[in-house]
Structure formats: C-alpha cells, structure tokens
Design a protein around this motif. Structure first.
Motif, PDB file in Angstrom:
ATOM      1  N   UNK A  57       0.807  -1.224   0.000  1.00  0.00           N
ATOM      2  CA  UNK A  57       0.000   0.000   0.000  1.00  0.00           C
ATOM      3  C   UNK A  57       0.841   1.275   0.000  1.00  0.00           C
ATOM      4  N   UNK A  58       1.900   1.294  -0.806  1.00  0.00           N
ATOM      5  CA  UNK A  58       2.752   2.489  -0.867  1.00  0.00           C
ATOM      6  C   UNK A  58       1.959   3.731  -1.276  1.00  0.00           C
ATOM      7  N   UNK A  59       1.038   3.554  -2.198  1.00  0.00           N
ATOM      8  CA  UNK A  59       0.296   4.692  -2.718  1.00  0.00           C
ATOM      9  C   UNK A  59      -0.629   5.349  -1.712  1.00  0.00           C
ATOM     10  N   UNK A  60      -0.877   4.675  -0.585  1.00  0.00           N
ATOM     11  CA  UNK A  60      -1.805   5.213   0.408  1.00  0.00           C
ATOM     12  C   UNK A  60      -1.127   6.139   1.414  1.00  0.00           C
ATOM     13  N   UNK A  61       0.204   6.176   1.424  1.00  0.00           N
ATOM     14  CA  UNK A  61       0.915   6.959   2.428  1.00  0.00           C
ATOM     15  C   UNK A  61       0.545   8.434   2.338  1.00  0.00           C
ATOM     16  N   UNK A  62       0.591   9.009   1.144  1.00  0.00           N
ATOM     17  CA  UNK A  62       0.288  10.428   1.001  1.00  0.00           C
ATOM     18  C   UNK A  62      -1.170  10.726   1.338  1.00  0.00           C
ATOM     19  N   UNK A  63      -2.085   9.819   0.990  1.00  0.00           N
ATOM     20  CA  UNK A  63      -3.499  10.012   1.326  1.00  0.00           C
ATOM     21  C   UNK A  63      -3.695  10.039   2.836  1.00  0.00           C
ATOM     22  N   UNK A  64      -3.015   9.148   3.548  1.00  0.00           N
ATOM     23  CA  UNK A  64      -3.134   9.081   4.998  1.00  0.00           C
ATOM     24  C   UNK A  64      -2.551  10.327   5.659  1.00  0.00           C
ATOM     25  N   UNK A  65      -1.451  10.818   5.116  1.00  0.00           N
ATOM     26  CA  UNK A  65      -0.810  12.000   5.687  1.00  0.00           C
ATOM     27  C   UNK A  65      -1.715  13.221   5.618  1.00  0.00           C
ATOM     28  N   UNK A  66      -2.526  13.318   4.563  1.00  0.00           N
ATOM     29  CA  UNK A  66      -3.360  14.498   4.342  1.00  0.00           C
ATOM     30  C   UNK A  66      -4.755  14.380   4.953  1.00  0.00           C
ATOM     31  N   UNK A  67      -5.158  13.194   5.393  1.00  0.00           N
ATOM     32  CA  UNK A  67      -6.529  12.959   5.854  1.00  0.00           C
ATOM     33  C   UNK A  67      -6.691  13.200   7.352  1.00  0.00           C
ATOM     34  N   UNK A  68      -7.924  13.557   7.768  1.00  0.00           N
ATOM     35  CA  UNK A  68      -8.214  13.585   9.199  1.00  0.00           C
ATOM     36  C   UNK A  68      -8.442  12.150   9.672  1.00  0.00           C
ATOM     37  N   UNK A  69      -8.696  11.973  10.971  1.00  0.00           N
ATOM     38  CA  UNK A  69      -8.753  10.614  11.514  1.00  0.00           C
ATOM     39  C   UNK A  69      -9.901   9.795  10.936  1.00  0.00           C
ATOM     40  N   UNK A  70     -11.067  10.409  10.738  1.00  0.00           N
ATOM     41  CA  UNK A  70     -12.178   9.663  10.153  1.00  0.00           C
ATOM     42  C   UNK A  70     -11.840   9.197   8.746  1.00  0.00           C
ATOM     43  N   UNK A  71     -11.261  10.085   7.958  1.00  0.00           N
ATOM     44  CA  UNK A  71     -10.920   9.734   6.585  1.00  0.00           C
ATOM     45  C   UNK A  71      -9.787   8.706   6.548  1.00  0.00           C
ATOM     46  N   UNK A  72      -8.890   8.766   7.516  1.00  0.00           N
ATOM     47  CA  UNK A  72      -7.808   7.771   7.565  1.00  0.00           C
ATOM     48  C   UNK A  72      -8.382   6.363   7.737  1.00  0.00           C
ATOM     49  N   UNK A  73      -9.368   6.241   8.617  1.00  0.00           N
ATOM     50  CA  UNK A  73      -9.988   4.929   8.817  1.00  0.00           C
ATOM     51  C   UNK A  73     -10.677   4.479   7.539  1.00  0.00           C
ATOM     52  N   UNK A  74     -11.286   5.422   6.823  1.00  0.00           N
ATOM     53  CA  UNK A  74     -11.923   5.102   5.545  1.00  0.00           C
ATOM     54  C   UNK A  74     -10.877   4.618   4.550  1.00  0.00           C
ATOM     55  N   UNK A  75      -9.759   5.340   4.436  1.00  0.00           N
ATOM     56  CA  UNK A  75      -8.697   4.962   3.500  1.00  0.00           C
ATOM     57  C   UNK A  75      -8.165   3.572   3.824  1.00  0.00           C
ATOM     58  N   UNK A  76      -7.934   3.320   5.109  1.00  0.00           N
ATOM     59  CA  UNK A  76      -7.389   2.031   5.531  1.00  0.00           C
ATOM     60  C   UNK A  76      -8.314   0.883   5.137  1.00  0.00           C
ATOM     61  N   UNK A  77      -9.610   1.064   5.393  1.00  0.00           N
ATOM     62  CA  UNK A  77     -10.544  -0.039   5.171  1.00  0.00           C
ATOM     63  C   UNK A  77     -11.077  -0.113   3.748  1.00  0.00           C
ATOM     64  N   UNK A  78     -11.280   1.042   3.102  1.00  0.00           N
ATOM     65  CA  UNK A  78     -11.816   1.044   1.736  1.00  0.00           C
ATOM     66  C   UNK A  78     -10.711   0.898   0.695  1.00  0.00           C
ATOM     67  N   UNK A  79      -9.669   1.735   0.793  1.00  0.00           N
ATOM     68  CA  UNK A  79      -8.647   1.784  -0.250  1.00  0.00           C
ATOM     69  C   UNK A  79      -7.529   0.764  -0.054  1.00  0.00           C
ATOM     70  N   UNK A  80      -7.217   0.441   1.190  1.00  0.00           N
ATOM     71  CA  UNK A  80      -6.156  -0.543   1.445  1.00  0.00           C
ATOM     72  C   UNK A  80      -6.744  -1.939   1.605  1.00  0.00           C
TER      73      UNK A  80
END
Length: 205
Positions: free
Chosen positions: A72-95
């Motif tokens: 999941x290298x491509x998710x690092x930048x998304x996680x860095x820019x997201x708030x905590x709710x969106x981070x959980x979304x990225x982790x579960x939806x995108x990763x």
C-alpha cells in the motif's frame, strides 16, 4: 507493549523507521530479563520477526495477518493528508478493499473510535514498513502464523501473507474462521484462544 506514536509512548520522531521499533522491542525484552514469546499483528510482526534470539531471549513468535513490503505504498500520502475519520476510511476502503457501504456502516459501530486511534501514526508506520528489508535470519525464526479466513488468498492481505509464509517455510498456519484483518476488535476471544492454543502446543522451528 505500546508502540511509538501510540498511547502514552514517545513520539515516532524525525528519524523513525522500523529499526527504531526493533530497538525499542529489544530494550523492552532486555529489561524483562526473562524468556518471552512475542505476538504481533499486521505491521507489528516486522519487529517480532527481526529480533536476535541470543540477545533477546525470544522463545517464539506468533503473528496475525502479517505484512511485508511492498504494501500500500500509494496510500501513504493520502493518509498523511486525511483527518482521523478519513484515515480509517482509506485504511478499510482503499487498502483493505472493503465495499464503501460497509465502511460507511462501520462509522455507527462502537469500534470506530478505536479504529480512529489506531490510524493516528499509520502513515509513518506504513512508510517505514515499505523502507524495510527483511533479513535472511527470518528463515530460522520459530514462528506460527495466523490469518483471517476473509483475508486468506484475497487482496491485499492474502498475497502479502503468502510472502511471509514463503519466507518462513517451517511456520505453522492457523486460519481464523469468519475473520478478516480486525479479529482483535471484532472477536478478541477467538483470536486470544487461537494464540493461547498455539503457545500451549509450542512453536516449532
């Protein structure tokens, strides 16, 4: 053990890497001054497998849904820019690849606040994981592997789990029925029982 950047532990720091956490783990085990069995989940398994047996007195390692780079290298930048709710979304939806409606429904569950806390240091942890190279010593580690049934042979965790299993060919494999990557949240009793059974039987080399 509380990892750096989580709970009341120290901050990860500017020079944070997986080797930082490996050093923390070794120091903790040395402080205990007695034999230990290590149990790790997901990214945490990298620390567990990278110990030095003569120095740290580690009897065995049990890991649940372990991951290795690249992951999941491509998710690092998304996680860095997201708030905590969106981070959980990225982790579960995108990763993890969960359907968007399932992730949306998770927001109303009691586990959501726990997942928010887990997501705080994840961007740095994921970057550190992808900069890590496992050593040849992994092949001789006394280890037992646990994988969720819903993760096994399914993207993204299944192929990564297979890479770990290939690197430690003597490790036993336990499949958790009906579980994915979050058994410690969704069914901690099942996961704890599986770990206890493995440790009771002993982990072979």
């Amino acid at each position: 053990m509380v990892r750096r950047g989580r709970g009341h532990s120290d901050a990860q720091g500017a020079d944070y890497s997986l080797h930082t956490e490996i050093g923390d783990l070794r120091a903790w085990i040395d402080h205990l001054e007695q034999p230990v069995h290590l149990v790790g989940w997901s990214h945490g398994e990298g620390r567990s497998h990278s110990k030095m047996p003569p120095r740290t007195r580690v009897g065995s390692v049990v890991t649940y849904d372990p991951v290795l780079p690249p992951f999941a290298k491509g998710a690092v930048s998304m996680l860095e820019e997201a708030d905590l709710n969106e981070r959980v979304v990225v982790i579960n939806r995108d990763i993890s690849g969960l359907e968007p409606e399932i992730v949306e429904a998770m927001k109303d569950q009691s586990e959501w606040s726990h997942l928010r806390k887990l997501a705080i240091p994840l961007a740095a942890e994921l970057a550190a994981l992808n900069n890590f190279t496992p050593s040849k010593k992994w092949e001789s580690v006394a280890a037992a592997l646990i994988v969720g049934e819903r993760s096994h042979a399914v993207e993204p965790y299944g192929p990564v789990f297979d890479r770990v299993s290939e690197r430690i060919p003597q490790a036993s494999v336990t499949v958790l029925p009906g579980q994915g990557h979050l058994a410690h949240v969704e069914d901690p009793t099942l996961l704890g029982t599986a770990i206890g059974t493995i440790l009771t039987k002993g982990v072979s080399t």
